[in-house]
Design a protein around this motif. Sequence first.
Motif, PDB file in Angstrom:
ATOM      1  N   VAL A  55      40.696  40.894  50.920  1.00 50.90           N
ATOM      2  CA  VAL A  55      39.583  40.760  49.865  1.00 50.90           C
ATOM      3  C   VAL A  55      39.760  39.781  49.902  1.00 50.90           C
ATOM      4  O   VAL A  55      39.033  39.960  48.047  1.00 50.90           O
ATOM      5  CB  VAL A  55      42.246  41.030  49.068  1.00 50.90           C
ATOM      6  CG1 VAL A  55      41.952  41.322  47.842  1.00 50.90           C
ATOM      7  CG2 VAL A  55      42.692  42.540  49.160  1.00 50.90           C
ATOM      8  N   PHE A  56      40.376  38.231  50.178  1.00 46.01           N
ATOM      9  CA  PHE A  56      40.210  37.607  49.722  1.00 46.01           C
ATOM     10  C   PHE A  56      37.907  37.616  49.906  1.00 46.01           C
ATOM     11  O   PHE A  56      37.770  36.775  49.053  1.00 46.01           O
ATOM     12  CB  PHE A  56      40.219  36.989  50.594  1.00 46.01           C
ATOM     13  CG  PHE A  56      40.047  34.831  50.490  1.00 46.01           C
ATOM     14  CD1 PHE A  56      40.571  33.861  49.016  1.00 46.01           C
ATOM     15  CD2 PHE A  56      39.037  34.759  51.188  1.00 46.01           C
ATOM     16  CE1 PHE A  56      40.709  33.097  48.811  1.00 46.01           C
ATOM     17  CE2 PHE A  56      39.185  32.613  51.355  1.00 46.01           C
ATOM     18  CZ  PHE A  56      39.513  32.403  50.275  1.00 46.01           C
ATOM     19  N   GLU A  57      38.119  38.119  50.551  1.00 51.60           N
ATOM     20  CA  GLU A  57      36.437  37.968  51.013  1.00 51.60           C
ATOM     21  C   GLU A  57      35.409  38.994  49.292  1.00 51.60           C
ATOM     22  O   GLU A  57      35.307  38.208  48.915  1.00 51.60           O
ATOM     23  CB  GLU A  57      35.655  38.993  52.083  1.00 51.60           C
ATOM     24  CG  GLU A  57      35.793  39.036  53.707  1.00 51.60           C
ATOM     25  CD  GLU A  57      34.829  36.888  53.869  1.00 51.60           C
ATOM     26  OE1 GLU A  57      34.212  36.763  52.501  1.00 51.60           O
ATOM     27  OE2 GLU A  57      35.585  35.821  53.934  1.00 51.60           O
ATOM     28  N   ALA A  58      36.164  39.426  48.875  1.00 53.76           N
ATOM     29  CA  ALA A  58      35.225  40.138  48.244  1.00 53.76           C
ATOM     30  C   ALA A  58      35.625  39.088  46.711  1.00 53.76           C
ATOM     31  O   ALA A  58      35.293  39.048  45.996  1.00 53.76           O
ATOM     32  CB  ALA A  58      36.140  41.619  47.558  1.00 53.76           C
ATOM     33  N   MET A  59      37.158  39.078  46.515  1.00 53.18           N
ATOM     34  CA  MET A  59      37.337  37.766  45.348  1.00 53.18           C
ATOM     35  C   MET A  59      36.217  36.633  45.933  1.00 53.18           C
ATOM     36  O   MET A  59      35.231  36.166  44.949  1.00 53.18           O
ATOM     37  CB  MET A  59      38.347  36.939  45.266  1.00 53.18           C
ATOM     38  CG  MET A  59      40.270  38.231  45.044  1.00 53.18           C
ATOM     39  SD  MET A  59      41.149  37.281  45.915  1.00 53.18           S
ATOM     40  CE  MET A  59      41.516  36.080  44.573  1.00 53.18           C
ATOM     41  N   LEU A  60      35.618  36.445  47.150  1.00 47.61           N
ATOM     42  CA  LEU A  60      34.866  35.162  46.671  1.00 47.61           C
ATOM     43  C   LEU A  60      33.086  35.541  46.452  1.00 47.61           C
ATOM     44  O   LEU A  60      32.598  34.549  46.186  1.00 47.61           O
ATOM     45  CB  LEU A  60      34.381  34.686  48.629  1.00 47.61           C
ATOM     46  CG  LEU A  60      35.785  33.501  49.570  1.00 47.61           C
ATOM     47  CD1 LEU A  60      35.697  33.817  50.722  1.00 47.61           C
ATOM     48  CD2 LEU A  60      35.701  32.208  49.079  1.00 47.61           C
ATOM     49  N   GLU A  61      32.934  36.734  47.310  1.00 46.91           N
ATOM     50  CA  GLU A  61      32.000  38.079  46.477  1.00 46.91           C
ATOM     51  C   GLU A  61      32.208  37.827  44.701  1.00 46.91           C
ATOM     52  O   GLU A  61      30.289  37.195  44.142  1.00 46.91           O
ATOM     53  CB  GLU A  61      31.683  38.890  47.008  1.00 46.91           C
ATOM     54  CG  GLU A  61      31.531  39.086  48.874  1.00 46.91           C
ATOM     55  CD  GLU A  61      30.192  38.246  48.844  1.00 46.91           C
ATOM     56  OE1 GLU A  61      29.278  38.441  48.540  1.00 46.91           O
ATOM     57  OE2 GLU A  61      30.467  37.186  50.606  1.00 46.91           O
ATOM     58  N   THR A  62      33.031  37.739  44.485  1.00 46.20           N
ATOM     59  CA  THR A  62      32.162  38.851  42.985  1.00 46.20           C
ATOM     60  C   THR A  62      33.384  38.188  41.925  1.00 46.20           C
ATOM     61  O   THR A  62      32.822  37.821  40.974  1.00 46.20           O
ATOM     62  CB  THR A  62      33.478  39.817  42.923  1.00 46.20           C
ATOM     63  OG1 THR A  62      34.628  39.823  43.102  1.00 46.20           O
ATOM     64  CG2 THR A  62      32.925  41.282  44.194  1.00 46.20           C
ATOM     65  N   GLY A  63      34.175  36.831  42.750  1.00 46.80           N
ATOM     66  CA  GLY A  63      34.692  35.866  41.599  1.00 46.80           C
ATOM     67  C   GLY A  63      36.558  36.535  40.521  1.00 46.80           C
ATOM     68  O   GLY A  63      36.815  36.110  39.526  1.00 46.80           O
ATOM     69  N   ARG A  64      36.136  38.114  41.493  1.00 47.70           N
ATOM     70  CA  ARG A  64      37.318  38.861  40.362  1.00 47.70           C
ATOM     71  C   ARG A  64      39.079  38.060  41.157  1.00 47.70           C
ATOM     72  O   ARG A  64      38.488  37.848  42.127  1.00 47.70           O
ATOM     73  CB  ARG A  64      36.896  40.044  40.948  1.00 47.70           C
ATOM     74  CG  ARG A  64      35.867  40.828  39.514  1.00 47.70           C
ATOM     75  CD  ARG A  64      35.493  42.086  39.870  1.00 47.70           C
ATOM     76  NE  ARG A  64      36.513  43.122  40.549  1.00 47.70           N
ATOM     77  CZ  ARG A  64      36.461  44.430  40.479  1.00 47.70           C
ATOM     78  NH1 ARG A  64      34.870  44.563  41.116  1.00 47.70           N
ATOM     79  NH2 ARG A  64      37.870  45.199  40.396  1.00 47.70           N
ATOM     80  N   ASP A  65      39.817  38.685  39.990  1.00 50.39           N
ATOM     81  CA  ASP A  65      40.779  38.495  40.712  1.00 50.39           C
ATOM     82  C   ASP A  65      41.387  40.087  42.260  1.00 50.39           C
ATOM     83  O   ASP A  65      40.781  40.968  41.740  1.00 50.39           O
ATOM     84  CB  ASP A  65      42.104  38.582  39.912  1.00 50.39           C
ATOM     85  CG  ASP A  65      41.671  39.688  38.957  1.00 50.39           C
ATOM     86  OD1 ASP A  65      42.562  40.814  39.025  1.00 50.39           O
ATOM     87  OD2 ASP A  65      41.065  40.089  37.683  1.00 50.39           O
ATOM     88  N   ALA A  66      42.403  39.506  43.193  1.00 53.86           N
ATOM     89  CA  ALA A  66      42.829  39.668  43.680  1.00 53.86           C
ATOM     90  C   ALA A  66      43.326  41.336  42.763  1.00 53.86           C
ATOM     91  O   ALA A  66      42.813  42.833  43.457  1.00 53.86           O
ATOM     92  CB  ALA A  66      44.120  39.736  43.935  1.00 53.86           C
ATOM     93  N   ALA A  67      43.981  41.444  42.002  1.00 50.50           N
ATOM     94  CA  ALA A  67      44.574  42.781  41.390  1.00 50.50           C
ATOM     95  C   ALA A  67      44.016  43.644  41.452  1.00 50.50           C
ATOM     96  O   ALA A  67      43.932  45.110  41.253  1.00 50.50           O
ATOM     97  CB  ALA A  67      45.670  42.567  40.094  1.00 50.50           C
ATOM     98  N   SER A  68      42.905  43.566  40.795  1.00 54.53           N
ATOM     99  CA  SER A  68      41.814  44.281  40.041  1.00 54.53           C
ATOM    100  C   SER A  68      40.576  44.513  41.123  1.00 54.53           C
ATOM    101  O   SER A  68      40.733  46.144  41.388  1.00 54.53           O
ATOM    102  CB  SER A  68      41.218  43.494  39.347  1.00 54.53           C
ATOM    103  OG  SER A  68      39.977  42.778  40.481  1.00 54.53           O
ATOM    104  N   ILE A  69      40.960  43.900  42.103  1.00 56.58           N
ATOM    105  CA  ILE A  69      40.203  44.444  43.778  1.00 56.58           C
ATOM    106  C   ILE A  69      41.119  45.587  44.281  1.00 56.58           C
ATOM    107  O   ILE A  69      40.742  46.756  44.935  1.00 56.58           O
ATOM    108  CB  ILE A  69      39.396  43.210  44.393  1.00 56.58           C
ATOM    109  CG1 ILE A  69      38.591  42.380  43.949  1.00 56.58           C
ATOM    110  CG2 ILE A  69      38.704  43.247  45.577  1.00 56.58           C
ATOM    111  CD1 ILE A  69      38.464  41.249  44.848  1.00 56.58           C
ATOM    112  N   VAL A  70      42.175  44.784  44.074  1.00 52.68           N
ATOM    113  CA  VAL A  70      43.083  46.322  45.343  1.00 52.68           C
ATOM    114  C   VAL A  70      43.178  47.635  44.061  1.00 52.68           C
ATOM    115  O   VAL A  70      42.688  48.263  45.274  1.00 52.68           O
ATOM    116  CB  VAL A  70      44.474  45.579  45.205  1.00 52.68           C
ATOM    117  CG1 VAL A  70      45.575  46.065  46.035  1.00 52.68           C
ATOM    118  CG2 VAL A  70      44.532  44.281  46.246  1.00 52.68           C
ATOM    119  N   GLU A  71      43.594  47.566  43.277  1.00 52.73           N
ATOM    120  CA  GLU A  71      43.258  48.549  42.076  1.00 52.73           C
ATOM    121  C   GLU A  71      42.117  49.903  42.535  1.00 52.73           C
ATOM    122  O   GLU A  71      42.283  50.964  42.706  1.00 52.73           O
ATOM    123  CB  GLU A  71      43.364  47.810  41.096  1.00 52.73           C
ATOM    124  CG  GLU A  71      43.675  48.898  39.789  1.00 52.73           C
ATOM    125  CD  GLU A  71      44.559  49.965  39.821  1.00 52.73           C
ATOM    126  OE1 GLU A  71      44.954  51.124  39.707  1.00 52.73           O
ATOM    127  OE2 GLU A  71      45.533  48.817  40.264  1.00 52.73           O
TER     128      GLU A  71
END
Length: 484
Positions: free
Chosen positions: A399-415
């Motif tokens: 999830v952290f990797e995805a946050m770095l890539e997209t700048g989005r927050d964790a909750a929305s990526i998890v969802e």
Amino acid sequence: MAALIEGRTGEWELVIGLEVHAQAITEAKLFSGASAGFGAEANTHVSLIDAAMPGMLPVINERAVEQAVRTGLGLKAEINRVSVFDRKNYFYPDLPQGYQISQFSQPVVGKGEIVLDMEGGESRAVGITRIHLEQDAGKSVHDRDPGHTLVDLNRAGVPLMEIVSEPDLRSPEEAAAYLAKLRSILRYLGTCDGNMEQGSMRCDANVSVRRPGEPLGTRCEIKNVNSIRFLRQAIAYEAQRQVELIESGERVVQETRLYDAERGVTRSMRSKEEAHDYRYFPDPDLLPLTLTEDYIEGIRATLPELPDEKKARFVAEYGLTEYDAGVLAAEREIAEFFEAVARGRDAKAASNWVTGELFGALNRRGVEIADSPVSAASLGALIDLIADGTLSNRIAKDVFEAMLETGRDAASIVEEKGLKQVSDTGAIEAAVDAAIAGGAKQVAQYRGGNEKILGWFVGQVMKATQGKANPQMVNEILKKKLGG
Ligand code: ADP
Ligand code: MG
């Protein structure tokens, strides 16, 4: 940590004292109103004073004095109530006055100290001899015109704080640690930006060797070293050179040397015989600098928490190791980021995420923490999802990797990706049952006393749940079902 040098004829001790020129952060120059800014077109930051026109009079920049006093206080040094500006006379094309205004016999700051944190948790106090204020010179430009040397006076008169250490350092590593710590403190204080590439911090290294217990040996001074790595290399080379010289029956001659980073050697620049006689005398255009108790205490009252105190507080308040606390306290921006993540959370977890995943990501991207694609608030929110069981540590890293890539927050990526950890007992039990049914051989091994085989079952369950099963629950349920 006196790292002795093994010579042909026995052991040698290395002795180092550093003179660091740190540009004080000010708008204007030390004695004129011209800009002290870096990077402008040549000769656009030059007042009549900096160009040394006849009859011009220097006027002290109060801000520069304040910065020197602040630096002195940050280094726990004596502040001298009275100090004097002297003329240091020498001829050079980039010095239009024919002298540099400096402080010689009575500097603004006296004795202080810097504490070094060495490897293995050891700490060492290194003495500061003095700090004085002086003007920088201009710059000779040799590569713009094939037939001439040009002069750029933008730097002429920029305020420098020369910070002189006692000959207390005993190895290239200590010298490097000293310079890094000094830079950290100056940056915390906001008195110098510590940028060695742009020349706002430069270092002269005085190096000598002696037999342990003997008086100080003859030193050589390596001028204008402009990175911590080069400092370490230059000192190591110079020490070896001196040992070999003495062991082959010759003597070290006191001289000024330059470090050639390309070849990794130091080279003679000028010998003591060629050394200047500076004919110092008090500058008749400047009154002695006198500071009142109130003035000094007023500056002391505005000092920030410095790295040593911050580190101690991180250990006491958050239970961090000395090492982690030191890493997090070394830079103000990092310390603030860490505290924003740690506030109200498990500080150990916050420290691990900042020094591990975040530093790794910033290093790979070559960006400073100020430009981190993940803010302290969103890293904190990610850690919250681990704490409340929504994410396993493993998945949180993705999830952290995805946050770095997209700048989005964790909750929305998890969802969006459906990464929620499975903590539903029924679902985990089903996966555990399937793993046990498919692993008769492993079951026998486990019951025969091979506890390590449990890892195989965990792997099976994780595979079946795409890594989303709560690992703690998987372990518990496995042990229960396998018996033991
Ligand atoms: P100068 O004014 O000629 O540069 P200083 O006495 O001010 O000389 O010393 C400059 C620096 O040299 C200081 O940092 C000091 O600690 C260091 N130093 C003095 N003697 C030695 C020595 N024998 N070996 C290594 N460093 C030395
Ligand atoms: Mg010197």
